[in-house]
Design an enzyme around this catalytic site. Sequence first.
Site: not given
Ligand code: BES
Ligand code: MN
Length: 486
Positions: A270, A344
């Site tokens: 990230k 997931r």
């Molecule tokens: N934990 C995150 C989701 C999230 C993001 C929660 C921002 C709260 C605030 C999750 O694991 C994630 O990183 N999801 C990705 C999915 C994508 C790679 C398809 C996302 O939402 O960017």
């Molecule tokens: Mn994630």
Amino acid sequence: MDFRHLVATPASLSEINADALVLVVHGSVIDGALAPAISSLIGEAVDAGDLQLKAGRSLYLHRPAGVKASRLLVVGAGAASVKSFKTAVASGLAHLKGSGAKHIVVAVADANPLTALHGEALATAAADATYLYRHTKPSAAKAPAMSRFTLACGKGQASDVSAGLQRGAAIAAGVTLARECANRPGNHCTPTYLGEQAKRLGKEHGLKVEVLDRKAVEKLGMGAFLAVAQGSAEPLRFIVARYEGAAKSQAPVVLVGKGITFDTGGISIKPSAEMDEMKYDMGGAASVLGTLRAIAEIKPKLNVIGIIPSCDNMPSGKAVKPGDVVTSLSGQTIEILNTDAEGRLILCDALTYAERFKPAVVVDVATLTGACVIALGHHRSGLFTADDALATELLNAGDAALDPCWRMPLDDEYDEGLKSNFADMGNVGGRAGGAITAAMFLKRYTAQYRWAHLDIAGTAWKSGAAKGSTGRPVGLLTHFVLAQIQ
Ligand code: BES
Ligand code: MN
Ligand code: ZN
């Protein structure tokens, strides 16, 4: 904290002994039955331009003439509803937070009947107003003096209000537990810590708790969960906590919570800005523990099982790589195209594991996608289910608990993005409809039972000055579980 009710009429409110009387005024007219000492104070303040009888306005009086309570706080609430009542109470308590008041009596200025939900609203608002995070900041301001809360109500409402206060106290304790877990940083709230919390909860509240380690999870064959956990030096935990309130033969309600104690994204790392907030990525797990805490106190005649897969999502020489293919517990293979779509992956194995309990219904709760935050913001959690009746139950539970959700679609067309040339599915679709494709992924593991998914990425915590966990959706889940009593 101590919650009680007290039978009073509007006329007798000036006779109530308390450190503070919080008087909620619905509408813009003062009821003729209100105690004359109070209505004249309000009338004078309105005439002087110091008070407007509408939502968001209030008047504070110290040692008000003719009133036994040491402090009087008049709070405008707008139209009569449990929601406007709770908002008014919350603003009243926020005002009194810095004062010396310990015993607060809340009353409404008119003779409109109060319900159990008003009692619940007072208890949860009081817990919110008095919660203070101190675990890694012992120097934080001393906890507010407010510790005793009483709701004044009419004679005929006493038993409803009292039951509501009790239920509210149980929910509040669950919310506080969830907030405390989620607020603790990733180096304190580890998978091991969550396992210990679950064990402690079990001991104190009579739950049966099992905590599985990596070896046990390998033996079971949870290839997707293991793939996420393998990049971290922090050992994984798979937590199963059971509340048994009914015959063993009765099919349980199963709650599954995402327990990523820190989400860096893994190799698909990230951006660094605000990455600290990914300590809240175990908000689903925290809300499952909080709900079990509330249920164990309320003791309904039901069986409830909480399942929490927990690990960190880290990049390292051992971490899973984009393109790696793993075999989930269900036997379906997954091409991990983006290691940041890890929620997931741990949930799918937990959802397959849930089959062994022959559940009446399964609800998973997860801070699953940033896309859900874009779609719904921070007010409503995302609700995904193909089952219309279940959707209605969860929407109603959220409304009653003032912890609302909103239904999102799950049409088969959204599944197309998950196709892979190298496995039964990829773990991501495109950017478009990201919250829905994530739910479609989970749906592939839930054919054996009634299932719904709650995406709480936008509602489980707050950013900015008030940064911290909200404890949602413990209220929604507790109401939902209690509504399953036959
Ligand atoms: N934990 C995150 C989701 C999230 C993001 C929660 C921002 C709260 C605030 C999750 O694991 C994630 O990183 N999801 C990705 C999915 C994508 C790679 C398809 C996302 O939402 O960017
Ligand atoms: Mn994630
Ligand atoms: Zn995550």
